[in-house]
Write an enzyme that holds these catalytic residues in place. Structure first.
Site, PDB file in Angstrom:
ATOM      1  N   ASP A 109       0.915  -1.222  -0.119  1.00  0.00           N
ATOM      2  CA  ASP A 109       0.065  -0.016   0.149  1.00  0.00           C
ATOM      3  C   ASP A 109       0.802   1.208  -0.115  1.00  0.00           C
ATOM      4  O   ASP A 109       0.201   2.335  -0.193  1.00  0.00           O
ATOM      5  CB  ASP A 109      -0.905  -0.208   1.157  1.00  0.00           C
ATOM      6  CG  ASP A 109      -0.360  -0.273   2.664  1.00  0.00           C
ATOM      7  OD1 ASP A 109       1.034   0.140   2.697  1.00  0.00           O
ATOM      8  OD2 ASP A 109      -0.873  -0.861   3.451  1.00  0.00           O
ATOM      9  N   HIS A 124       6.820  -7.341  -1.757  1.00  0.00           N
ATOM     10  CA  HIS A 124       5.994  -7.569  -2.378  1.00  0.00           C
ATOM     11  C   HIS A 124       5.555  -6.486  -3.462  1.00  0.00           C
ATOM     12  O   HIS A 124       4.412  -6.577  -4.164  1.00  0.00           O
ATOM     13  CB  HIS A 124       4.661  -8.121  -1.807  1.00  0.00           C
ATOM     14  CG  HIS A 124       4.671  -9.274  -0.970  1.00  0.00           C
ATOM     15  ND1 HIS A 124       3.997  -9.716   0.126  1.00  0.00           N
ATOM     16  CD2 HIS A 124       5.804 -10.364  -1.147  1.00  0.00           C
ATOM     17  CE1 HIS A 124       4.476 -10.912   0.318  1.00  0.00           C
ATOM     18  NE2 HIS A 124       5.411 -11.246  -0.290  1.00  0.00           N
ATOM     19  N   GLY A 197       2.123  -7.214  12.953  1.00  0.00           N
ATOM     20  CA  GLY A 197       1.129  -7.343  12.046  1.00  0.00           C
ATOM     21  C   GLY A 197       1.099  -8.224  11.068  1.00  0.00           C
ATOM     22  O   GLY A 197       0.540  -8.036   9.816  1.00  0.00           O
ATOM     23  N   THR A 198       1.670  -9.433  11.130  1.00  0.00           N
ATOM     24  CA  THR A 198       1.768 -10.383   9.940  1.00  0.00           C
ATOM     25  C   THR A 198       1.540 -11.860  10.545  1.00  0.00           C
ATOM     26  O   THR A 198       2.013 -12.189  11.740  1.00  0.00           O
ATOM     27  CB  THR A 198       3.273 -10.540   9.262  1.00  0.00           C
ATOM     28  OG1 THR A 198       3.215 -11.394   8.398  1.00  0.00           O
ATOM     29  CG2 THR A 198       4.423 -10.619  10.375  1.00  0.00           C
ATOM     30  N   ASN A 223       1.229  -8.272  18.094  1.00  0.00           N
ATOM     31  CA  ASN A 223      -0.027  -8.731  17.231  1.00  0.00           C
ATOM     32  C   ASN A 223      -1.151  -8.734  18.333  1.00  0.00           C
ATOM     33  O   ASN A 223      -0.866  -9.210  19.420  1.00  0.00           O
ATOM     34  CB  ASN A 223       0.326  -9.859  16.689  1.00  0.00           C
ATOM     35  CG  ASN A 223      -0.717 -10.495  15.532  1.00  0.00           C
ATOM     36  OD1 ASN A 223      -1.735 -10.392  15.593  1.00  0.00           O
ATOM     37  ND2 ASN A 223       0.029 -10.534  14.352  1.00  0.00           N
TER      38      ASN A 223
HETATM   39  P1  NAD Z   1      -2.193 -11.377   7.020  1.00  0.00           P
HETATM   40  O1  NAD Z   1      -3.361 -10.700   6.667  1.00  0.00           O
HETATM   41  O2  NAD Z   1      -2.115 -12.972   6.782  1.00  0.00           O
HETATM   42  O3  NAD Z   1      -2.040 -11.201   8.640  1.00  0.00           O
HETATM   43  C1  NAD Z   1      -2.579 -10.230   9.230  1.00  0.00           C
HETATM   44  C2  NAD Z   1      -2.089 -10.188  10.850  1.00  0.00           C
HETATM   45  O4  NAD Z   1      -2.063  -8.822  10.995  1.00  0.00           O
HETATM   46  C3  NAD Z   1      -2.721 -11.140  11.626  1.00  0.00           C
HETATM   47  O5  NAD Z   1      -1.920 -11.901  12.335  1.00  0.00           O
HETATM   48  C4  NAD Z   1      -3.432 -10.239  12.429  1.00  0.00           C
HETATM   49  O6  NAD Z   1      -3.918 -10.791  13.742  1.00  0.00           O
HETATM   50  C5  NAD Z   1      -2.625  -9.074  12.677  1.00  0.00           C
HETATM   51  N1  NAD Z   1      -3.161  -7.766  13.001  1.00  0.00           N
HETATM   52  C6  NAD Z   1      -4.691  -7.481  12.705  1.00  0.00           C
HETATM   53  N2  NAD Z   1      -4.882  -6.078  13.128  1.00  0.00           N
HETATM   54  C7  NAD Z   1      -3.690  -5.571  13.923  1.00  0.00           C
HETATM   55  C8  NAD Z   1      -3.133  -4.354  14.380  1.00  0.00           C
HETATM   56  N3  NAD Z   1      -3.726  -3.443  14.656  1.00  0.00           N
HETATM   57  N4  NAD Z   1      -2.051  -4.148  14.922  1.00  0.00           N
HETATM   58  C9  NAD Z   1      -1.142  -5.474  14.638  1.00  0.00           C
HETATM   59  N5  NAD Z   1      -1.511  -6.520  14.165  1.00  0.00           N
HETATM   60  C10 NAD Z   1      -2.907  -6.855  13.644  1.00  0.00           C
HETATM   61  O7  NAD Z   1      -1.135 -10.399   6.560  1.00  0.00           O
HETATM   62  P2  NAD Z   1       0.141 -10.738   6.010  1.00  0.00           P
HETATM   63  O8  NAD Z   1       1.013 -11.823   6.994  1.00  0.00           O
HETATM   64  O9  NAD Z   1       0.747  -9.256   5.653  1.00  0.00           O
HETATM   65  O10 NAD Z   1      -0.007 -11.128   4.630  1.00  0.00           O
HETATM   66  C11 NAD Z   1      -0.791 -10.965   3.753  1.00  0.00           C
HETATM   67  C12 NAD Z   1      -0.628 -10.632   2.225  1.00  0.00           C
HETATM   68  O11 NAD Z   1      -1.389  -9.868   1.739  1.00  0.00           O
HETATM   69  C13 NAD Z   1       1.068 -10.270   2.203  1.00  0.00           C
HETATM   70  O12 NAD Z   1       1.399 -10.898   0.984  1.00  0.00           O
HETATM   71  C14 NAD Z   1       0.522  -8.698   1.648  1.00  0.00           C
HETATM   72  O13 NAD Z   1       1.300  -8.400   0.242  1.00  0.00           O
HETATM   73  C15 NAD Z   1      -0.908  -8.782   1.075  1.00  0.00           C
HETATM   74  N6  NAD Z   1      -2.031  -7.768   1.766  1.00  0.00           N
HETATM   75  C16 NAD Z   1      -1.332  -6.315   1.730  1.00  0.00           C
HETATM   76  C17 NAD Z   1      -1.953  -5.600   2.238  1.00  0.00           C
HETATM   77  C18 NAD Z   1      -1.622  -4.065   2.468  1.00  0.00           C
HETATM   78  O14 NAD Z   1      -0.664  -3.732   1.681  1.00  0.00           O
HETATM   79  N7  NAD Z   1      -1.922  -3.298   3.430  1.00  0.00           N
HETATM   80  C19 NAD Z   1      -3.248  -5.785   2.902  1.00  0.00           C
HETATM   81  C20 NAD Z   1      -3.864  -7.015   2.557  1.00  0.00           C
HETATM   82  C21 NAD Z   1      -3.111  -8.036   2.215  1.00  0.00           C
END
Ligand code: NAD
Ligand code: ZN
Length: 255
Positions: A109, A124, A197-198, A223
């Site tokens: 983003d 990514h 946050g992952t 997280n």
């Molecule tokens: P994921 O969606 O697999 O996991 C998100 C994690 O964030 C979870 O463990 C959740 O518990 C945690 N979380 C939720 N709210 C939170 C907060 N306020 N503070 C801290 N943690 C919080 O995400 P990922 O591991 O990044 O994998 C997703 C894939 O999708 C990646 O490859 C990414 O490129 C893509 N993606 C990107 C975006 C973005 O750029 N914002 C959004 C969605 C997906």
């Protein structure tokens, strides 16, 4: 905002010189961008989740680029108005304070860069940048246009379909960025590695955390929900990134 860092951790943070931060979609959740998995995820309905992932694969891009672009457009619509939140700003503060700093993000983003982070490995890529699938020309479309997209846009130079300059599911990672991640996070392990946050499902995201923990370096996971990294890190701090990361940044030495 209460101080939730244990005192022992705050003391250790006061001696840190080099910092590595690893982020995922959760860090942008408080900016209003839904995550894929976990709390606040768009995949609460697993069928819809499977359909989105299928649309965002390299294979679908080849056979039905319009479908991939519709899914990209959806993510872009939630990201186009988004602004960096206190988690992004705290990571900028960590970079300012540390003598050496690297940020590895899976987010597409662009919010870390918008907040002012400089040494960023956006492994990514970024959904707001495009390149031509035929002639490889890079093209900049407006963020609003990408957010409104319903079908693959065309290259101004050759008329071929443009693709997002992001790594889709099942695609190879860019070799240059992988090399940087190895040298800046694994060959040289920072004193402090923060993962926030992952869900850390990708091995190249989890590896530097395991590496640092095994080497006895300070490791912190932030997280709201435990992940499979939580047992491996030195400190699992349960809570939202926008609340916890500013406390970590504040505890680092330096002005
Ligand atoms: P994921 O969606 O697999 O996991 C998100 C994690 O964030 C979870 O463990 C959740 O518990 C945690 N979380 C939720 N709210 C939170 C907060 N306020 N503070 C801290 N943690 C919080 O995400 P990922 O591991 O990044 O994998 C997703 C894939 O999708 C990646 O490859 C990414 O490129 C893509 N993606 C990107 C975006 C973005 O750029 N914002 C959004 C969605 C997906
Ligand atoms: Zn072209």
């Amino acid at each position: 905002m209460g101080n939730t860092l244990p005192e022992r951790l705050a003391d250790q943070l006061g001696r840190v010189d080099s910092v590595g931060v690893i982020t995922g979609a959760g860090v942008s959740a408080e900016s209003g961008i839904p995550t894929y998995r976990g709390k606040g995820g768009i995949y609460d309905d697993p069928d819809e989740g499977d359909r989105t992932v299928e649309a965002l694969t390299g294979t679908t891009l080849k056979i039905d680029p319009d479908r991939t672009w519709r899914a990209v457009g959806e993510l872009a619509r939630s990201a186009v108005q988004a602004r960096p939140n206190p988690a992004h700003h705290a990571i900028v503060e960590m970079e300012r304070k540390a003598n050496s700093f690297v940020l590895l993000t899976q987010n597409v983003d662009g919010l870390h860069q918008a907040a002012g982070s400089r040494n960023v490995i956006d492994i990514h890529g970024n959904i707001f940048e495009t390149r031509c699938m035929d002639c490889a020309a890079r093209e900049t479309l407006s963020r609003e246009r990408i957010a409104g997209i319903r079908q693959a846009p065309r290259c101004a130079a050759c008329g071929g379909p443009l693709r997002p300059d992001a790594v889709l599911f099942g695609e190879m990672l860019p070799a240059g960025k992988v090399a940087r991640l190895r040298s800046e996070l694994e060959q040289r392990i920072p004193d402090l590695v923060v993962v926030a946050g992952t869900s850390a499902l990708f091995p190249y995201i989890a590896a530097p955390v395991f590496h640092a923990a095994r080497a006895g370096h300070l490791t912190i996971e932030v997280n709201p929900e435990p992940t499979y990294l939580s047992e491996a890190v030195g400190h699992f701090v349960q809570g939202p990134a926008g609340e916890i990361l500013p406390q970590i940044a504040a505890a680092l030495p330096g002005a």
